[in-house]
Design an enzyme around this catalytic site. Structure first.
Site, PDB file in Angstrom:
ATOM      1  N   ASP A 146     -33.809  20.731 -23.939  1.00  0.00           N
ATOM      2  CA  ASP A 146     -33.693  19.654 -22.894  1.00  0.00           C
ATOM      3  C   ASP A 146     -32.492  19.723 -22.150  1.00  0.00           C
ATOM      4  OD1 ASP A 146     -36.303  18.682 -23.253  1.00  0.00           O
ATOM      5  OD2 ASP A 146     -35.819  16.677 -23.926  1.00  0.00           O
ATOM      6  N   ASN A 209     -40.532   6.032 -19.356  1.00  0.00           N
ATOM      7  CA  ASN A 209     -40.160   4.766 -20.338  1.00  0.00           C
ATOM      8  C   ASN A 209     -38.655   5.308 -20.674  1.00  0.00           C
ATOM      9  OD1 ASN A 209     -40.242   2.641 -21.972  1.00  0.00           O
ATOM     10  ND2 ASN A 209     -40.335   4.047 -23.784  1.00  0.00           N
TER      11      ASN A 209
END
EC number: 2.7.2.1
Length: 397
Positions: A146, A209
């Site tokens: 990531d 989120n």
């Protein structure tokens, strides 16, 4: 043609997607939830139909065995020999990994060592990798980080104004996250714009989120809103985003909570949930605002204003932008949030079309044709990026 599995292992879950490559055809996908509990849930899509089974899956190794068995049982693969590669999402690659990498014993040890930086995620990612190694030891496996996409950030963006030795000794710096998503949507934006990625200045808004904004210049990340951890940046569903660091000891003093308890509040009970007191889901909050709920309105105003701070500063950093991209759950599906983010940005050449903005979960330009800055909704696809990297690095043909 080669079949490649993209894996996202959580502490008690395993998300998977099987691709035929290089055509990028999705053959199946699914999710194993509640691993370690007696009522684990295994969901897989077969011929467009979801199959769900509640059973006891004690650990990730059992989950992997069950997944592979389901692939052969349902005829999705004739035998496991058809699986040519496995791609694992790994949350934190630190400074060690600026690209995806073929997993070796040394790489696995490095990922475990980086667990200090991502204690909630990296250990789970390692468990997923080891579970597949047990069952498919000879199949090439690739780690996709990531953080890797943001390793191109200059020192001026990634250094904190702290004693320099903290960076040298402890690796304290901004790392950024959602890199695989930001990479996918910016590459796709260049295709949709019909221009070389190297010539573009792009703002990528990954709004879910968890949420982060990235400034991408010439295909390289030059800054992003998340920091040393995914707690930093804009207001999120349950995460606070940026706050005054002196608040932490102050909250400890006032509440009697420990550091761990305060950090847990910042991660799990803050953001939109903290501001409203009842929900982290923007759909609930928008509905409440329509009913006249004041805290819902304030929470939405805070959410949008924090995004504006990054849009403004990153536009200044890149001396203007060619396009703004919206992606992830909220970015792809909430016309209301996109409208609020874009309202008032005419000064920087942003003219959005309210009619075109009425799209949900599909690729679309939502700007007026005369708008100097293009606005694009692009559903993210982190799994296909993982599969592409397996194909690129795994020597699969």
């Amino acid at each position: 043609m080669s079949k490649i599995i993209a894996i996202n292992a959580g502490s008690s879950s395993l998300k998977f997607q099987l691709f035929e490559m290089p055509s990028e055809t999705v053959l199946t996908k699914g999710l194993v939830e509640r691993i370690g509990l007696e009522d684990s849930i295994f969901t897989i899509t077969v011929d467009g139909e979801k199959q769900k089974e509640i059973t006891n899956i004690p650990d990730h190794a059992v989950a992997v065995n069950m997944l592979l068995k389901k692939l052969t049982e349902n005829g999705i693969v004739k035998s496991l020999d058809e699986i040519g590669g496995i791609g694992h999402r790994v949350v934190h690659g630190g400074e060690k990994f600026a690209d995806s990498v073929l997993i070796t014993d040394e790489v696995l040890a490095d990922i475990e060592e980086l667990s200090d930086l991502a204690p909630l995620h990296n250990p789970a990612n390692v468990v997923g990798i080891k579970a597949f190694q047990e069952v498919l030891p000879n199949v090439p496996a690739v780690a996709v980080f990531d953080t890797a996409f943001h390793q191109t950030m200059p020192e001026s963006a990634f250094l904190y104004s702290l004693p320099y030795e903290y960076y040298e000794k402890f690796g304290i710096r901004k790392y950024g996250f959602h890199g695989t998503s930001h990479k996918y949507v910016t590459e796709r934006a260049a295709e949709l714009l019909g221009r070389p990625l190297e010539s573009l200045s792009l703002l990528s808004c990954h709004l879910g989120n968890g949420a982060s904004i990235a400034a991408v210049e010439g295909g390289k990340s030059i800054d992003t809103s998340m920091g040393f951890t995914p707690l930093a940046g804009v207001t999120m569903g349950t995460r606070s985003g940026n706050i005054d660091p002196a608040l932490i000891p102050y909250i400890m003093e006032k509440t009697g909570q420990t550091v761990e308890e305060v950090v847990s509040v910042l991660n799990k009970k803050s953001g939109m949930l903290g501001l409203t007191g009842y929900s982290s889901d923007l759909r609930d909050i928008i509905a409440k605002e329509e009913e006249g709920d004041h805290r819902a309105k304030v929470a939405l105003d805070v959410f949008v204003s924090r995004i504006h701070k990054y849009i403004g500063s990153y536009t200044a950093r890149m001396k203007g932008v060619d396009a703004i991209i919206f992606t992830a759950g909220v970015g792809e599906n909430s016309a209301i949030i996109r409208e609020r983010v874009l309202e008032g940005l005419e000064y920087m050449g942003v003219y959005f079309d309210a009619k075109r903005n009425n799209v949900f979960g599909e690729e679309a330009f939502i700007n007026f044709p005369h708008s100097p800055v293009k606005i694009i909704v692009i559903p993210t696809d982190e799994e296909v990026m993982i599969a592409r990297d397996v194909l690129r690095l795994g020597n699969i043909g």
